[in-house]
Structures are given as C-alpha cells and as structure tokens.
Design a protein around this motif. Structure first.
Motif, PDB file in Angstrom:
ATOM      1  N   SER A 116       0.843  -1.108   0.074  1.00 44.53           N
ATOM      2  CA  SER A 116       0.175  -0.133  -0.051  1.00 44.53           C
ATOM      3  C   SER A 116       0.867   1.293   0.054  1.00 44.53           C
ATOM      4  O   SER A 116       1.926   1.444   0.748  1.00 44.53           O
ATOM      5  N   VAL A 117       0.413   2.075  -0.835  1.00 41.99           N
ATOM      6  CA  VAL A 117       1.241   3.528  -0.881  1.00 41.99           C
ATOM      7  C   VAL A 117       0.545   4.603  -0.639  1.00 41.99           C
ATOM      8  O   VAL A 117      -0.810   4.672  -1.324  1.00 41.99           O
ATOM      9  N   ILE A 118       0.637   5.359   0.450  1.00 36.36           N
ATOM     10  CA  ILE A 118      -0.392   6.480   0.772  1.00 36.36           C
ATOM     11  C   ILE A 118       0.446   7.697   0.634  1.00 36.36           C
ATOM     12  O   ILE A 118       1.482   8.163   0.977  1.00 36.36           O
ATOM     13  N   LEU A 119      -0.381   8.638  -0.310  1.00 28.11           N
ATOM     14  CA  LEU A 119       0.329  10.056  -0.286  1.00 28.11           C
ATOM     15  C   LEU A 119      -0.309  10.942   0.550  1.00 28.11           C
ATOM     16  O   LEU A 119      -1.545  10.836   0.525  1.00 28.11           O
ATOM     17  N   ALA A 120       0.558  11.608   1.231  1.00 26.95           N
ATOM     18  CA  ALA A 120      -0.100  12.386   2.552  1.00 26.95           C
ATOM     19  C   ALA A 120       0.535  13.759   2.525  1.00 26.95           C
ATOM     20  O   ALA A 120       1.453  13.921   1.969  1.00 26.95           O
ATOM     21  N   ASP A 133       9.832  12.944   4.528  1.00 24.55           N
ATOM     22  CA  ASP A 133       9.674  12.792   3.149  1.00 24.55           C
ATOM     23  C   ASP A 133       8.679  11.512   2.717  1.00 24.55           C
ATOM     24  O   ASP A 133       7.951  11.098   1.842  1.00 24.55           O
ATOM     25  N   THR A 134       9.217  10.430   3.389  1.00 22.19           N
ATOM     26  CA  THR A 134       8.696   9.138   3.368  1.00 22.19           C
ATOM     27  C   THR A 134       9.005   8.263   4.714  1.00 22.19           C
ATOM     28  O   THR A 134       9.952   8.372   5.201  1.00 22.19           O
ATOM     29  N   ILE A 147       3.930   2.240   2.499  1.00 24.52           N
ATOM     30  CA  ILE A 147       4.942   3.276   2.383  1.00 24.52           C
ATOM     31  C   ILE A 147       4.083   4.581   2.116  1.00 24.52           C
ATOM     32  O   ILE A 147       2.997   4.451   1.683  1.00 24.52           O
ATOM     33  N   PHE A 148       4.490   5.291   3.046  1.00 20.03           N
ATOM     34  CA  PHE A 148       3.654   6.817   3.166  1.00 20.03           C
ATOM     35  C   PHE A 148       4.643   7.791   2.428  1.00 20.03           C
ATOM     36  O   PHE A 148       5.829   7.947   2.934  1.00 20.03           O
ATOM     37  N   LEU A 149       4.388   8.575   1.512  1.00 20.93           N
ATOM     38  CA  LEU A 149       5.180   9.564   0.682  1.00 20.93           C
ATOM     39  C   LEU A 149       4.618  10.881   0.705  1.00 20.93           C
ATOM     40  O   LEU A 149       3.243  11.189   0.623  1.00 20.93           O
ATOM     41  N   ASN A 150       5.258  11.816   1.182  1.00 18.27           N
ATOM     42  CA  ASN A 150       4.969  13.148   1.547  1.00 18.27           C
ATOM     43  C   ASN A 150       4.522  13.736  -0.076  1.00 18.27           C
ATOM     44  O   ASN A 150       5.296  13.835  -0.930  1.00 18.27           O
ATOM     45  N   SER A 151       3.361  14.234  -0.315  1.00 23.07           N
ATOM     46  CA  SER A 151       2.916  14.828  -1.611  1.00 23.07           C
ATOM     47  C   SER A 151       3.832  16.156  -1.903  1.00 23.07           C
ATOM     48  O   SER A 151       3.482  16.463  -3.111  1.00 23.07           O
ATOM     49  N   LYS A 152       4.420  16.680  -0.921  1.00 21.50           N
ATOM     50  CA  LYS A 152       5.177  17.756  -1.486  1.00 21.50           C
ATOM     51  C   LYS A 152       6.349  17.663  -2.474  1.00 21.50           C
ATOM     52  O   LYS A 152       7.029  18.561  -3.154  1.00 21.50           O
TER      53      LYS A 152
END
Length: 116
Positions: free
Chosen positions: A32-36, A56-57, A69-74
C-alpha cells in the motif's frame, strides 16, 4: 498487488508504481502506498521516529509479504520516484549505507531507462 491511496488534493505522480514495486520486491509482495500532506507526515515522524519535522517518506513492514509506504505529497515527480525506490529497499530489509545507495542508483537508472 499494489494499492495506491491519495489523501491529498494534489495529482499523484505519474509513475509505473506497480512495475517498480515488482522490480524491487517481486510480484507476490503486496504493498500500500499512501500519499499524504505535511501534517500527517509530521505526526507519523514524531510518533515513529521522535522527529519534529515532516518526513519525506516512511516505510512500514507489516509482515513478510506486505508493507506500507507513506510518501509526502510535497515532493516533485523525480524526488517521489527516488523516495519510492528508497522506501522499497527498506521494505526489502536494507539499511542506510553505501550498499543501499549503490542499489538505489542501479534501480533508479534502470527505471529511468525504461520510462524513456
């Protein structure tokens, strides 16, 4: 299998997410990849890493065949790609260091060649 969740109002980077995941972790690995946004990334970074800045991640191994994985949308498109590969390698069990950097460069080069 790959599940991509966008918790932001921004467009997700146009990446071949599942193809990259398969290249690094294999087809059987579920991800699962979450853009936050910064706010959530700051909260998680404080809770899980005791740091006050937005990450950042962040990578989380849930079990042997599943991770998140959580990825920063910036992040820019290129930076998101780099961070995604970096996070995948953490899920594969790699730790920061010269070996990880070389492996990141190898995958990044291979992916960029395939995207042309």
């Amino acid at each position: 299998m790959l599940n991509l969740v966008n918790l932001t109002k921004k467009r997700r980077p146009a990446l071949p997410w599942e193809k990259i995941k398969d290249m690094v972790l294999g087809k059987k690995y579920s991800l699962s990849v979450i853009l936050a946004e910064n706010k959530l990334m700051s909260k998680f970074n404080r809770v899980y890493r005791n740091k006050k800045t937005p990450a950042d991640t962040l990578s989380f191994i849930i079990n042997k065949g599943y991770g998140e994985i959580f990825l920063n949308s910036k992040n820019t498109h290129k930076k998101a790609l780099s961070l995604f590969v970096h996070s995948l390698l953490h899920l594969k069990g790699m730790e920061h260091g010269e070996k990880m950097e070389k492996t990141e460069q190898k995958y990044f080069k291979k992916i960029c060649e395939e995207l042309k």
